[in-house]
Motif scaffolding. Structure first.
Motif, mmCIF file in Angstrom:
data_model
loop_
_atom_site.group_PDB
_atom_site.id
_atom_site.type_symbol
_atom_site.label_atom_id
_atom_site.label_comp_id
_atom_site.label_asym_id
_atom_site.label_seq_id
_atom_site.Cartn_x
_atom_site.Cartn_y
_atom_site.Cartn_z
ATOM 1 N N LYS A 4 0.848 -1.195 0.000
ATOM 2 C CA LYS A 4 0.000 0.000 0.000
ATOM 3 C C LYS A 4 0.879 1.238 0.000
ATOM 4 C CE LYS A 4 -0.534 0.525 5.015
ATOM 5 N NZ LYS A 4 -1.479 0.717 6.106
ATOM 6 N N PHE A 5 0.296 2.322 -0.489
ATOM 7 C CA PHE A 5 0.936 3.630 -0.430
ATOM 8 C C PHE A 5 0.421 4.336 0.811
ATOM 9 C CE2 PHE A 5 1.160 2.770 -4.981
ATOM 10 C CZ PHE A 5 2.442 3.191 -5.291
ATOM 11 N N GLU A 6 1.312 4.929 1.564
ATOM 12 C CA GLU A 6 0.927 5.788 2.690
ATOM 13 C C GLU A 6 1.246 7.225 2.303
ATOM 14 O OE1 GLU A 6 1.321 3.037 6.674
ATOM 15 O OE2 GLU A 6 2.929 4.446 6.250
ATOM 16 N N LEU A 7 0.213 8.042 2.228
ATOM 17 C CA LEU A 7 0.357 9.462 1.911
ATOM 18 C C LEU A 7 0.388 10.224 3.224
ATOM 19 C CD1 LEU A 7 0.360 11.797 -0.159
ATOM 20 C CD2 LEU A 7 -2.142 11.717 -0.085
ATOM 21 N N LYS A 8 1.431 11.030 3.408
ATOM 22 C CA LYS A 8 1.594 11.749 4.676
ATOM 23 C C LYS A 8 1.903 13.221 4.428
ATOM 24 C CE LYS A 8 3.124 7.700 7.189
ATOM 25 N NZ LYS A 8 4.007 7.189 8.219
ATOM 26 N N LYS A 9 1.703 13.997 5.494
ATOM 27 C CA LYS A 9 2.008 15.425 5.455
ATOM 28 C C LYS A 9 3.165 15.682 6.415
ATOM 29 C CE LYS A 9 -0.450 19.807 5.463
ATOM 30 N NZ LYS A 9 -1.772 20.435 5.675
ATOM 31 N N ALA A 10 4.203 16.329 5.917
ATOM 32 C CA ALA A 10 5.376 16.652 6.738
ATOM 33 C C ALA A 10 5.079 17.869 7.623
ATOM 34 C CB ALA A 10 6.572 16.938 5.836
ATOM 35 N N LYS A 11 5.937 18.092 8.582
ATOM 36 C CA LYS A 11 5.747 19.217 9.516
ATOM 37 C C LYS A 11 5.740 20.560 8.805
ATOM 38 C CE LYS A 11 7.528 16.942 13.585
ATOM 39 N NZ LYS A 11 8.727 16.381 14.140
ATOM 40 N N ASP A 12 6.454 20.635 7.671
ATOM 41 C CA ASP A 12 6.493 21.906 6.934
ATOM 42 C C ASP A 12 5.302 22.083 5.978
ATOM 43 O OD1 ASP A 12 7.065 20.187 4.845
ATOM 44 O OD2 ASP A 12 9.028 21.046 4.390
ATOM 45 N N GLY A 13 4.335 21.146 6.037
ATOM 46 C CA GLY A 13 3.130 21.261 5.228
ATOM 47 C C GLY A 13 3.204 20.598 3.866
ATOM 48 N N GLN A 14 4.370 20.078 3.507
ATOM 49 C CA GLN A 14 4.493 19.397 2.227
ATOM 50 C C GLN A 14 4.013 17.944 2.352
ATOM 51 O OE1 GLN A 14 7.803 20.725 -0.484
ATOM 52 N NE2 GLN A 14 8.809 20.999 1.492
ATOM 53 N N PHE A 15 3.778 17.324 1.212
ATOM 54 C CA PHE A 15 3.253 15.961 1.170
ATOM 55 C C PHE A 15 4.302 15.009 0.602
ATOM 56 C CE2 PHE A 15 -0.270 18.849 1.084
ATOM 57 C CZ PHE A 15 -1.212 18.254 1.914
ATOM 58 N N TYR A 16 4.236 13.767 1.048
ATOM 59 C CA TYR A 16 5.122 12.724 0.526
ATOM 60 C C TYR A 16 4.422 11.385 0.709
ATOM 61 C CZ TYR A 16 6.326 11.614 5.389
ATOM 62 O OH TYR A 16 6.266 11.249 6.707
ATOM 63 N N PHE A 17 4.958 10.371 0.042
ATOM 64 C CA PHE A 17 4.393 9.034 0.208
ATOM 65 C C PHE A 17 5.484 7.984 0.286
ATOM 66 C CE2 PHE A 17 4.484 9.802 -4.396
ATOM 67 C CZ PHE A 17 5.144 8.674 -4.863
ATOM 68 N N ASN A 18 5.122 6.884 0.899
ATOM 69 C CA ASN A 18 5.958 5.692 0.940
ATOM 70 C C ASN A 18 5.144 4.538 0.371
ATOM 71 O OD1 ASN A 18 8.313 6.708 2.337
ATOM 72 N ND2 ASN A 18 7.051 6.791 4.169
ATOM 73 N N LEU A 19 5.817 3.657 -0.368
ATOM 74 C CA LEU A 19 5.208 2.407 -0.799
ATOM 75 C C LEU A 19 5.684 1.341 0.170
ATOM 76 C CD1 LEU A 19 3.658 0.524 -2.718
ATOM 77 C CD2 LEU A 19 5.733 0.413 -4.129
ATOM 78 N N LEU A 20 4.731 0.662 0.798
ATOM 79 C CA LEU A 20 5.048 -0.397 1.749
ATOM 80 C C LEU A 20 4.749 -1.754 1.124
ATOM 81 C CD1 LEU A 20 4.734 2.152 3.545
ATOM 82 C CD2 LEU A 20 3.793 0.679 5.290
ATOM 83 N N ALA A 21 5.623 -2.711 1.373
ATOM 84 C CA ALA A 21 5.382 -4.090 0.958
ATOM 85 C C ALA A 21 4.323 -4.682 1.885
ATOM 86 C CB ALA A 21 6.673 -4.896 1.031
ATOM 87 N N GLY A 22 3.870 -5.869 1.560
ATOM 88 C CA GLY A 22 2.852 -6.538 2.363
ATOM 89 C C GLY A 22 3.259 -6.744 3.806
ATOM 90 N N ASN A 23 4.582 -6.812 4.053
ATOM 91 C CA ASN A 23 5.079 -7.015 5.427
ATOM 92 C C ASN A 23 5.273 -5.701 6.177
ATOM 93 O OD1 ASN A 23 7.375 -5.923 4.272
ATOM 94 N ND2 ASN A 23 8.658 -7.727 4.580
#
Length: 111
Positions: A4-23
């Protein structure tokens, strides 16, 4: 369990994502985006480009760790892996992105 992709907001207000494996391991991280829509477009780009021939480029860091970047068709980097201790582990990371990205759901944690 699929990735799954996790979409997050950083402390400075910008956005980023991580792709996580099933584990739950992070297998790809994005750059910072000023707008949420841009980050969502980045996720779409990872999904599309993960299956494209020649989209992955392997590299070696200054401390001899292996990693890869995923590039869009225009050559722009849309994601970078974690550091791996060997070339074969790095290759496994690429295969994990290829397997997990196309069908991965997005978990929006940016609210």
């Amino acid at each position: 369990m699929s990735g799954k992709f996790e979409l997050k907001k950083a402390k400075d207000g910008q956005f980023y994502f991580n792709l996580l494996a099933g584990n739950g391991q992070v297998i790809l991280s994005s750059e910072m985006y000023k707008a949420k829509d841009s980050a969502l477009n980045g996720i779409d780009s990872v999904k599309k480009n993960a299956q494209r021939e020649g989209a992955f480029e392997t590299k070696i860091s200054s401390n001899d760790k292996h990693y890869f970047v995923l590039k869009a068709t225009n050559g722009q980097v849309v994601g970078q892996s974690q550091m791996y201790s060997s070339a074969s582990a790095c290759k496994g990371g690429i295969e994990s992105v290829q397997n997990n990205a196309p069908g991965a759901e997005t978990d929006d944690q940016s609210a």
